[in-house]
Scaffold this motif. Structure first.
Motif, mmCIF file in Angstrom:
data_model
loop_
_atom_site.group_PDB
_atom_site.id
_atom_site.type_symbol
_atom_site.label_atom_id
_atom_site.label_comp_id
_atom_site.label_asym_id
_atom_site.label_seq_id
_atom_site.Cartn_x
_atom_site.Cartn_y
_atom_site.Cartn_z
ATOM 1 N N PHE A 128 0.858 -1.197 0.000
ATOM 2 C CA PHE A 128 0.000 0.000 0.000
ATOM 3 C C PHE A 128 0.892 1.245 0.000
ATOM 4 O O PHE A 128 1.877 1.295 0.715
ATOM 5 C CB PHE A 128 -0.908 0.007 1.232
ATOM 6 N N PHE A 129 0.489 2.242 -0.787
ATOM 7 C CA PHE A 129 1.312 3.441 -0.957
ATOM 8 C C PHE A 129 0.916 4.569 0.005
ATOM 9 O O PHE A 129 -0.265 4.753 0.301
ATOM 10 C CB PHE A 129 1.171 4.003 -2.370
ATOM 11 N N GLY A 130 1.917 5.330 0.414
ATOM 12 C CA GLY A 130 1.645 6.526 1.202
ATOM 13 C C GLY A 130 2.728 7.571 1.013
ATOM 14 O O GLY A 130 3.849 7.263 0.595
ATOM 15 N N PHE A 131 2.371 8.822 1.312
ATOM 16 C CA PHE A 131 3.318 9.949 1.271
ATOM 17 C C PHE A 131 3.646 10.362 2.704
ATOM 18 O O PHE A 131 2.749 10.439 3.543
ATOM 19 C CB PHE A 131 2.697 11.185 0.617
ATOM 20 N N MET A 164 -0.484 11.945 10.729
ATOM 21 C CA MET A 164 0.147 13.080 11.407
ATOM 22 C C MET A 164 1.434 12.676 12.125
ATOM 23 O O MET A 164 1.865 13.360 13.065
ATOM 24 C CB MET A 164 -0.851 13.715 12.388
ATOM 25 N N SER A 165 2.101 11.627 11.652
ATOM 26 C CA SER A 165 3.290 11.120 12.349
ATOM 27 C C SER A 165 4.364 12.184 12.542
ATOM 28 O O SER A 165 5.046 12.200 13.564
ATOM 29 C CB SER A 165 3.885 9.939 11.572
ATOM 30 N N HIS A 166 4.558 13.037 11.556
ATOM 31 C CA HIS A 166 5.642 14.029 11.630
ATOM 32 C C HIS A 166 5.112 15.431 11.890
ATOM 33 O O HIS A 166 5.779 16.409 11.577
ATOM 34 C CB HIS A 166 6.458 14.013 10.329
ATOM 35 N N SER A 214 4.213 22.932 6.147
ATOM 36 C CA SER A 214 3.826 22.636 4.764
ATOM 37 C C SER A 214 2.718 23.597 4.356
ATOM 38 O O SER A 214 2.338 24.493 5.115
ATOM 39 C CB SER A 214 3.332 21.192 4.649
ATOM 40 N N LEU A 215 2.170 23.405 3.194
ATOM 41 C CA LEU A 215 1.015 24.209 2.775
ATOM 42 C C LEU A 215 -0.214 23.867 3.611
ATOM 43 O O LEU A 215 -1.196 24.597 3.593
ATOM 44 C CB LEU A 215 0.711 23.992 1.290
ATOM 45 N N LEU A 216 -0.170 22.755 4.354
ATOM 46 C CA LEU A 216 -1.355 22.226 5.012
ATOM 47 C C LEU A 216 -1.336 22.358 6.532
ATOM 48 O O LEU A 216 -2.392 22.495 7.149
ATOM 49 C CB LEU A 216 -1.539 20.749 4.643
ATOM 50 N N ALA A 217 -0.146 22.249 7.140
ATOM 51 C CA ALA A 217 -0.075 22.190 8.606
ATOM 52 C C ALA A 217 1.377 22.404 9.043
ATOM 53 O O ALA A 217 2.253 22.668 8.219
ATOM 54 C CB ALA A 217 -0.605 20.844 9.101
ATOM 55 N N THR A 218 1.591 22.269 10.350
ATOM 56 C CA THR A 218 2.925 22.531 10.906
ATOM 57 C C THR A 218 3.600 21.226 11.321
ATOM 58 O O THR A 218 2.970 20.355 11.926
ATOM 59 C CB THR A 218 2.813 23.463 12.129
ATOM 60 N N GLY A 219 4.876 21.131 10.972
ATOM 61 C CA GLY A 219 5.649 19.949 11.305
ATOM 62 C C GLY A 219 6.226 20.016 12.702
ATOM 63 O O GLY A 219 6.315 21.098 13.313
ATOM 64 N N CYS A 220 6.650 18.856 13.201
ATOM 65 C CA CYS A 220 7.030 18.748 14.610
ATOM 66 C C CYS A 220 8.378 19.404 14.919
ATOM 67 O O CYS A 220 8.763 19.482 16.083
ATOM 68 C CB CYS A 220 7.023 17.291 15.051
ATOM 69 N N TYR A 221 9.114 19.871 13.914
ATOM 70 C CA TYR A 221 10.393 20.542 14.164
ATOM 71 C C TYR A 221 10.284 22.060 14.147
ATOM 72 O O TYR A 221 11.274 22.755 14.422
ATOM 73 C CB TYR A 221 11.451 20.091 13.136
ATOM 74 N N GLU A 222 9.123 22.613 13.809
ATOM 75 C CA GLU A 222 8.973 24.074 13.771
ATOM 76 C C GLU A 222 8.853 24.635 15.196
ATOM 77 O O GLU A 222 8.343 23.967 16.100
ATOM 78 C CB GLU A 222 7.721 24.475 12.968
ATOM 79 N N GLN A 265 0.805 12.125 4.920
ATOM 80 C CA GLN A 265 1.115 13.014 6.031
ATOM 81 C C GLN A 265 0.874 14.451 5.594
ATOM 82 O O GLN A 265 1.215 14.831 4.474
ATOM 83 C CB GLN A 265 2.574 12.833 6.477
ATOM 84 N N LEU A 266 0.319 15.237 6.506
ATOM 85 C CA LEU A 266 0.087 16.645 6.180
ATOM 86 C C LEU A 266 1.378 17.448 6.253
ATOM 87 O O LEU A 266 1.459 18.539 5.670
ATOM 88 C CB LEU A 266 -0.976 17.251 7.106
ATOM 89 N N THR A 267 2.359 16.923 6.974
ATOM 90 C CA THR A 267 3.665 17.596 7.069
ATOM 91 C C THR A 267 4.754 16.549 7.233
ATOM 92 O O THR A 267 4.508 15.446 7.732
ATOM 93 C CB THR A 267 3.774 18.514 8.318
ATOM 94 N N TYR A 268 5.970 16.948 6.829
ATOM 95 C CA TYR A 268 7.150 16.153 7.174
ATOM 96 C C TYR A 268 8.132 17.077 7.902
ATOM 97 O O TYR A 268 8.966 17.737 7.278
ATOM 98 C CB TYR A 268 7.794 15.549 5.919
ATOM 99 N N ASN A 269 7.958 17.173 9.183
ATOM 100 C CA ASN A 269 8.844 17.935 10.100
ATOM 101 C C ASN A 269 8.701 19.452 9.974
ATOM 102 O O ASN A 269 8.617 20.150 10.982
ATOM 103 C CB ASN A 269 10.320 17.554 9.921
ATOM 104 N N ASN A 270 8.690 19.965 8.745
ATOM 105 C CA ASN A 270 8.618 21.421 8.513
ATOM 106 C C ASN A 270 7.179 21.877 8.326
ATOM 107 O O ASN A 270 6.269 21.061 8.129
ATOM 108 C CB ASN A 270 9.387 21.770 7.236
#
Lengths: 334, 334
Positions: free
Chosen positions: A90-93, A159-161, A125-133, A118-123
């Motif tokens: 199964f594919f995912g981003f 929402m892992s990241h 994104s256009l959609l939400a905030t990543g866990c490193y911001e 995922q809505l974000t990868y650490n940073n």
């Protein structure tokens, strides 16, 4: 109608996050480990067109190894994998970069088989905030629109990241249960990537799923974490949140060279190096715990969970049954 | 297993080529005309990424008008359209431009629902020679590879706009029957876009399909062509090639502004104007024959065919049954 042939079939084993350097050898190890389905990452920082190249690579693997793997798009494919002795992929981003700034690409990607994003990868994104911001402003205007579109077509919000507020807002705003495919509770091991009790309660009370990560930076004690400690943490989480909302998302990066962890961390968003969860002293992939080197070792985890006193039914769910139920509820149109 | 509910259901009506300026009004006309399936063009000169934007527009229409249309991907969808009183929309390219120079995009496009692809649109392509070129060198190296890949995944080779030798080589090289979705016999009306008896015999003897075009430049007498003349030509073709290899591909460009015919002819391959089948004196879309203004007029053609003395069963096949059988044989993996 999904029929669980519990009398005929062992419960499925599902690993709901891997980004291995996939190869025929790993596909064979999936079979040797009895892994019926794997959610694989097909994008970290890729544009839509670049992500399609990754799908083309998977199509080549499916064509060349039809005896081992095939593209999974629905829960029934997990049963089909079991029945035919193969693994459904199964594919995912891990990042919304492939949908660029175009909400219409959500459905296009779903039509291509993508089932998690995922809505974000650490940073940010256009959609939400990543866990490193440093600041977390929650879901953006586009983020709310995209979550609604993902709900409509049957693509799971992951929402892992992501950062805390963004995650809570995604749980709240989504009309369907969401997932944290690969992370652990922060009460067990404090880390930017692990999740607060508040998040995990909100997630699971809304019907969402948590996949436990075996990536050493997410483990108490890192690479030295024992099987017993890992499984005890799962037992505690089952008491807090209910075992039925829990599964595995190993975050296995088997055989990847260290250049790949650099790509995951840095992409093209900076010209400088960013060590993410690593450090200048240890910039590469951390060594895996001795008890989980790869796809052959899922039986070890099953034994570890049983040793915690979890019931057979709970362990069946944790090893894949819960993800299987979640797939059945999540991948079709709303 | 495809079951034809002949006792329960009227035979399907299929128009196997349209490039109308689609709108809810036209979708309603499809229903009014009893059109169960339409093969629509989603690319003339578009790159892969541009073509995806056209698919996104279709997804919007499917979302906004689920009572009228849905995306068709297999022959069963034609029956589903009949049963639910809707029209199944099948996608095709009139040019291989969306696969760029990347054979892996054939399967990606198939996964997105594309079921027909022309190897050329008038000009030389990476795959074969178009019918407007002075020299026809047949299938290219990449052309042979792409035909094999189309055969593998279940995408139909369409040679409507290709030159004679290229078409004969495609028929020969393809391991599955191919199609000329929209053209007429050159023995009826000599035109660069109409096909020789040699091509039509080779096509149909190999199990392929011809769709008759109602685009005036393909008609004897142009816009003044009568229904009787058009249907008499079909009767003659049925005698020569067998009615079961024949269907409709109206090439209907309903409601399109003349700017679109310029895009179809010129794309971005020249900075000068090219009039194609038109002329400086008549550069726009030609007026349609009075007896076929759009999707409501398929019943008129049925009556015209019956008036030629063709049997009810032959007319059922010509109106859609033959395309339906061809869909069942063509759209799945080899």
């Amino acid at each position: 109608m999904l029929v669980f042939h519990t009398a005929l079939m062992r419960p499925p084993v599902i690993d709901n996050l891997q980004y291995a350097k996939f190869s025929p050898r790993i596909f064979e190890e999936m079979r040797a480990g009895g892994v019926d389905a794997v959610h694989v990452t097909v994008a970290y920082h890729e544009s839509f067109r670049e992500m399609v190249l990754n799908l083309e690579q998977w199509n080549r693997w499916f064509e060349d190894h039809p005896d081992l793997i095939f593209r999974g798009t629905c829960a029934e494919d997990v049963l089909r994998a079991q029945q035919s002795g193969r693994t459904a992929i199964f594919f995912g981003f891990q990042n919304p970069s492939p949908i660029e700034d175009d909400i219409g690409l959500v459905e296009i990607c779903h039509q291509l088989g993508v089932r998690f994003m995922q809505l974000t990868y650490n940073n940010q994104s256009l959609l939400a905030t990543g866990c490193y911001e440093a600041e977390d402003t929650g879901l953006t205007r586009m983020g709310r629109e995209v979550v609604a579109e993902m709900n409509r077509v049957g693509m799971v919000v992951d929402m892992s990241h992501s950062a805390e507020r963004s995650t809570l807002e995604a749980i709240e705003h989504s009309t369907r249960p969401i997932a944290i495919t690969h992370a652990n509770p922060a009460w067990w091991h404090e880390a930017l990537r692990n999740k607060s009790d508040t998040v995990l309660r909100a997630l699971t009370e809304a019907g969402g799923m948590l996949g436990f990560s075996i990536y050493p930076h997410h483990l108490r004690g890192g690479s030295a974490c024992t099987l017993d400690a890992f499984c005890a943490m799962i037992g505690e989480a089952a008491q807090r949140y209910g075992a039925r909302h829990l599964g595995l998302g190993s975050d296995l990066c088997q055989d990847q060279p260290d250049s790949v962890v650099e790509w995951m961390r840095v992409g093209r968003w900076t010209k400088r190096i960013d060590y993410g969860e690593g450090s200048a002293a240890a910039p590469g992939f951390p060594p895996m715990p001795t008890w989980f080197a790869g796809n052959r070792d899922f039986g070890v985890i099953r034994q570890g969970l049983l040793a915690q006193g979890l019931s057979e039914a709970e362990v069946d769910g944790l090893m894949g049954g819960n993800w299987h139920r979640f797939y059945a509820e999540s991948f079709g149109p709303a």
